[in-house]
Design an enzyme around this catalytic site. Structure first.
Site, PDB file in Angstrom:
ATOM      1  CB  CYS B  46      -0.939   0.223   1.277  1.00 43.25           C
ATOM      2  SG  CYS B  46      -2.283  -1.182   1.105  1.00 43.25           S
ATOM      3  CB  CYS B 115      -3.140   6.599   2.117  1.00 45.06           C
ATOM      4  SG  CYS B 115      -2.602   8.063   1.780  1.00 45.06           S
TER       5      CYS B 115
END
Lengths: 387, 205
Positions: B46, B115
């Site tokens: 990620c 994020c």
């Protein structure tokens, strides 16, 4: 800030001094190039000269050069031409492209697919090169257009466009290449490449922004893409941006004249940088094809180090680069170009693209080689996964 | 160059820049830090991963170290989290929110929020680890929404609500409505598991 080193020349370039100077010298060239009076005729002469320069640069006739706002418009236009042909009942209804094209093609492909058009993507190998065997498999008498870029903006990998053109033409398809990154760095000839369409942008080869070219071979179909005027033979309406076009003309003249010198100089800087990085930083991966490579592009992955952090620590030292990390784009996915080449997701997040230009020096490269190793060591020392 | 009439601000606030350049409580290599609990969240795939180690004394976070693989805002937000958390009781620390970290940093761009602000989750994981290791009851865990899709910040509570209201009955529904599992895709199975659980609980299967 003590030093400022711009190593993002694939994003855009500084205008050449010669380009700035021709644009300054012609500041009074404000006439409408379509007007009949002297002011208009002079502007028209400037536009005409620039067209000739652009044609020479790519080994074309000037009747085949259409001015646009840049390569994004040129790329969109080629796909619109294909769409127009399909909509008008062409028996050929399929487009073949690749997953490593510029976003102006990738996004156009997504859009056209959502409207039901059939588009296939050829595979690329681990060096980011489109595979000829994959192209071969995708050819057929239903293929209308093949569009493959000349050189990739992220990895620098030069694509086998001439071979792909041959395969496309064998089955009767049209060939487009987006040569934006290649122009001025390697020789680009529409004849040698066998391109029916070619896109380019002036600002990638030291010209002004907002202006570019769509080359259309005389025998290739074209439809009006901006309606409303007789400019560009009625295909692309809109009053000419004289100064930008003349600036692009000068940039094209210089690019044609200097391409070999430019190639050799950029490659020497690039190799100096590559060696400096490999020798001074442990565990690095050089991405892209090292043999068929645009001379100024160096794409490196640093395992255990994330790209945006590296980019911003470099920025604080006055060194300007770009990254394939998702974090720098605002999306969550890292570079689709690197992923398409089979690179691990983490390595794509940790990739940095150095793109050199004619105004970079050996001292610039040496400064990067001095500043980069401690930055990578630092980012890695903070990382959850240490090398 | 740099002789323009236009000079932009840096990418992030001065506080973010300061924490990025001088991270606090970083877990240095070879440092003798014996954590009482360790938590790790995120993934390299990620682009963001954090590990937090805590020392606990008298029910309070007495010391903390962290490591982060991630962008500048991930580094800065973990660093800021460490400053906020030290001295907090376990309960306070457990309820430290991404908003608290972000506002202490003077704000972050919208797209960075989900994020890169994972420090609070790593801290909770470290507290869970500490309580579990010491055989202590964990009174906090059940009260807090758990992130299932880390990329898009989708929690079990969100999934529960959508299932309960009958708005999401398939994985595709959830993905469309919340964006879950559209980035790295690693959470797919956990999303489906949670979906099936809630469908069962609310009689939607």
């Amino acid at each position: 800030m003590n030093r400022f080193i711009y190593l993002d020349n694939n994003a855009t370039t500084q205008m050449a001094a010669e380009v700035e100077s021709i644009m300054r010298d012609n500041e009074s060239l404000y006439g409408n190039a379509s007007s009949m009076h002297a002011m208009g005729r002079n502007a028209g002469a400037g536009v005409d000269w620039a067209r000739q320069m652009c044609a020479q640069l790519i080994d074309a006739d000037k009747e085949e050069v259409y001015f646009t706002s840049g390569a994004s418009e040129s790329n969109n236009t080629v796909f619109n031409i294909a769409r127009e042909l399909i909509d008008s009942g062409s028996k050929r209804t399929r487009i073949v492209t690749s997953a490593i094209e510029h976003p102006s093609i990738i996004e156009t492909v997504k859009y056209l697919r959502s409207k039901g058009y059939r588009i296939d993507e050829a595979e690329v190998d681990s060096t980011g090169m489109v595979r000829l065997d994959s192209i071969r498999k995708l050819m057929g008498d239903d293929v209308l257009l093949v569009s493959i870029m000349t050189g990739n903006n992220e990895t620098g990998t030069i694509q086998p466009v001439a071979e792909i053109s041959r395969l496309a033409h064998e089955c009767g398809a049209l060939m487009h290449t987006d040569a934006t990154q290649a122009i001025g760095k390697i020789p680009v000839s529409v004849k040698q490449l066998g391109a029916d369409y070619l896109s380019m942008s002036a600002h990638k080869f030291y010209g002004p922004k907002g202006v570019g070219v769509l080359y259309v071979r005389k025998s290739a179909p074209v439809f009006p893409f901006v309606h409303g005027g007789h400019q560009e033979k009625g295909y692309r309406a809109g009053t000419y941006n004289n100064l930008a076009i003349v600036g692009m003309g000068e940039a094209a003249r210089l690019a044609a004249q200097d391409v070999q010198k430019e190639h050799d100089y950029l490659w020497s800087l690039r190799e100096r940088l590559r060696k400096g990085i490999v020798e001074n930083i442990p565990d690095v991966i050089i991405n892209g094809n090292q043999e068929h490579c645009l001379p100024g592009t160096l794409n490196v992955s640093f395992p255990s180090a994330e790209g945006e952090s590296i980019l911003l620590y470099l920025d604080l030292e006055g060194i300007e680069v770009s990254t394939g990390s998702a974090c720098a784009t605002g999306s969550l996915e890292p570079s689709y170009v690197l992923l398409a080449s089979g690179l691990d997701v983490e390595l794509a997040h940790g990739s940095i693209r150095f793109s050199l230009g004619r105004y970079n020096t050996q001292e610039d490269v040496d400064y990067v080689i001095e500043k980069l190793p401690p930055i990578i060591a630092r980012v890695r020392s903070m990382s959850t996964r240490k090398v | 160059m740099q002789n323009n009439s236009f000079m932009a601000q840096w990418v992030y606030t001065d506080t973010v820049k300061d924490h990025f350049m001088n991270p606090r409580n970083l877990w240095k290599e070879g440092e003798d830090f014996q954590p009482d609990g360790v938590g790790e969240v995120g993934s390299l795939a990620c682009g963001d991963q954090m590990r937090v180690g805590i020392k606990v004394r008298d029910g309070k976070i007495s010391d903390l170290r962290w490591l982060t693989y991630g962008c500048a805002s991930a580094i800065a937000s973990t660093s800021m989290m460490s400053e906020l958390a030290v001295g907090m009781s376990l309960e306070e620390a457990y309820h430290l929110t991404p908003q608290m970290i972000t506002s202490a940093l003077g704000g972050l761009p919208e797209h960075k929020f989900h994020c890169s602000v994972l420090g609070d989750k790593a801290l909770r994981a470290a507290i869970d680890d500490y309580l579990e290791k010491n055989g202590l009851p964990n009174p906090y865990k059940t009260k807090v929404a758990k992130i299932i899709c880390e990329c898009k910040g989708v929690t079990d509570v969100q999934i529960e609500e959508l299932v309960k209201e009958g708005k999401a009955l398939t994985f595709e529904d959830l993905s469309r409505l919340t964006g879950c599992s559209t980035a790295c895709g690693k959470c797919r199975n956990r999303i489906i598991e949670a979906l099936e659980d809630f469908k069962h609980i609310y009689g939607k299967d």
